[in-house]
Enzyme design. Sequence first.
Site, PDB file in Angstrom:
ATOM      1  N   CYS A 293       0.838  -1.184   0.000  1.00 38.28           N
ATOM      2  CA  CYS A 293       0.000   0.000   0.000  1.00 38.28           C
ATOM      3  C   CYS A 293       0.880   1.243   0.000  1.00 38.28           C
ATOM      4  O   CYS A 293       2.102   1.155   0.109  1.00 38.28           O
ATOM      5  CB  CYS A 293      -0.906   0.016   1.232  1.00 38.28           C
ATOM      6  SG  CYS A 293      -1.959  -1.458   1.377  1.00 38.28           S
TER       7      CYS A 293
ATOM      8  N   GLY B 152      -1.327   1.413  -4.854  1.00 38.56           N
ATOM      9  CA  GLY B 152      -2.628   0.852  -4.519  1.00 38.56           C
ATOM     10  C   GLY B 152      -3.739   1.546  -5.264  1.00 38.56           C
ATOM     11  O   GLY B 152      -3.836   2.774  -5.222  1.00 38.56           O
TER      12      GLY B 152
ATOM     13  N   ASN C 143       1.127  -0.120   5.805  1.00 43.66           N
ATOM     14  CA  ASN C 143       1.696  -0.703   4.590  1.00 43.66           C
ATOM     15  C   ASN C 143       2.527  -1.905   5.001  1.00 43.66           C
ATOM     16  O   ASN C 143       3.518  -1.762   5.721  1.00 43.66           O
ATOM     17  CB  ASN C 143       2.576   0.327   3.865  1.00 43.66           C
ATOM     18  CG  ASN C 143       3.325  -0.282   2.695  1.00 43.66           C
ATOM     19  OD1 ASN C 143       2.860  -1.225   2.063  1.00 43.66           O
ATOM     20  ND2 ASN C 143       4.500   0.246   2.397  1.00 43.66           N
ATOM     21  N   GLY C 144       2.129  -3.088   4.566  1.00 48.32           N
ATOM     22  CA  GLY C 144       2.860  -4.304   4.913  1.00 48.32           C
ATOM     23  C   GLY C 144       1.913  -5.466   5.137  1.00 48.32           C
ATOM     24  O   GLY C 144       0.784  -5.473   4.658  1.00 48.32           O
TER      25      GLY C 144
ATOM     26  N   TYR D 113      10.063  -4.015  -9.014  1.00 52.95           N
ATOM     27  CA  TYR D 113       8.758  -3.750  -9.624  1.00 52.95           C
ATOM     28  C   TYR D 113       7.970  -2.615  -8.979  1.00 52.95           C
ATOM     29  O   TYR D 113       7.418  -1.771  -9.666  1.00 52.95           O
ATOM     30  CB  TYR D 113       7.906  -5.027  -9.586  1.00 52.95           C
ATOM     31  CG  TYR D 113       6.456  -4.812  -9.961  1.00 52.95           C
ATOM     32  CD1 TYR D 113       6.089  -4.586 -11.282  1.00 52.95           C
ATOM     33  CD2 TYR D 113       5.460  -4.809  -8.986  1.00 52.95           C
ATOM     34  CE1 TYR D 113       4.764  -4.371 -11.632  1.00 52.95           C
ATOM     35  CE2 TYR D 113       4.133  -4.595  -9.325  1.00 52.95           C
ATOM     36  CZ  TYR D 113       3.789  -4.378 -10.648  1.00 52.95           C
ATOM     37  OH  TYR D 113       2.482  -4.156 -10.988  1.00 52.95           O
TER      38      TYR D 113
END
Length: 456
Positions: free
Chosen positions: A2, A28, A102-103, A242
């Site tokens: 995210c 996201g 985030n994670g 990426y």
Amino acid sequence: MCGIFGVYGHSEAANITYLGLHALQHRGQESSGIVSSDGKFLHSEIDMGLVADIFSQDRLDKLSGHIAMGHNRYSTTGASLLKNAQPILVDYSRGSLALAHNGNLVNAAYIRSELEAYGSIFRSTMDTEVIVHLIAQSKEDKLLDRVIDAVSRIKGAYSLLIMTENELVGVRDPNGFRPLSLGKLKDSYVLASETCAFDLIEAKYERDIEPGEIVIISQNGIQSYKPFPISRRSHCVFEFIYFARPDSNIFGENVNFIRQEFGRQLARETMVDADIVIPVPDSGVPAALGFSLESKIPFDMGLIRSHYVGRTFIEPQQAIRHFGVKLKLNPVKKIIEGKRVIVIDDSIVRGTTSRKIIKMLRDAGAREVHVRISSPPTTHPCFYGIDTPNRKELIAATHTIEEVRRYLTADSLSYLSLEGMLNIFKERKNDFCMSCFDGVYPVSFEGMDTSQLELF
């Protein structure tokens, strides 16, 4: 995976957060939300969809205050529902609290079942909500101590933003899996997943939040705390391969530069006679340019990507071959026809998309198609926030490189070696998590021998 963004001490905090989330849209696209504080109350606007589609001027006008934080959700195997959108906002005995994450927590299911056994009621399926419950149930008095108490119980990958009526808190896990940076916008402080968000709002990058660090921003300025035992750094290397935007600096390196170096090293390891090097856009572009520069084989954009692909398309009743891939990519026949083509991609997961791309290139007249991948074979699932399939679906986990080549119908196939990728980072090569390539997981947990952990 995210994107999170927060700002403290700005008269247009919500508008700044809106711009920050827009810069982090690549992290996201499922849902987005902003919570602001005017010093007395927290205000929330959250919805499904893209940042620019959700936040009209009317919605931003409702988000008053000098503190704000936001979240873009990346769709993993968890349910795509509004109740799972963030930031999560709650009222509890000490006031109001908002949290964005985030994670991925590897022990969330265990903690959740324990909390539910003692009467906690959850409104979502997010692992993030576990952290909120732990903070609310803590017996500590100060917010810092409650956060330390809660975070000491969770395991996995997490960069967190926590907000109360008067404070903004940033937290990074002791391994430093996910990026989190601190910036300054005149007299305001800014926290963001990537530095590209600072560029848009003209904030100055100050530093990265350290692994295991907690920062609290309030009217007293910024205070830093490091209450957790030091762990081996385990930055996610897939951020470079990426996920992160090429113009960002994460983990002390520029993403575009590292991707180009991956391409150069790939050329040194896997040269083949060819007429042209083309990327699979967008993430394959820097590596393809690096490959071209190192090999002296001309670079060109032989595949064009549509940037306007939504989440759902209605396919014509008369089926179109490779419809999903054609929506996103289209070959330039004049560039490809009659050529020996090297096509560079960042990774191969299941192999189905790569197979369709090769078919498209051959239909466009490519004489030969040589596939080069700017990362090692993905052989293991990720438990720390990257949405990879279970191991049985990872083609490199169940097939040899030659078997994968035959499945793709490529003339040749080569990957960047693990050693070659690590050497790009020189003396910092041991600071990265490579679990998706080598199966060595920095944070262990009960049940990690399963094929794939449920991601939230």
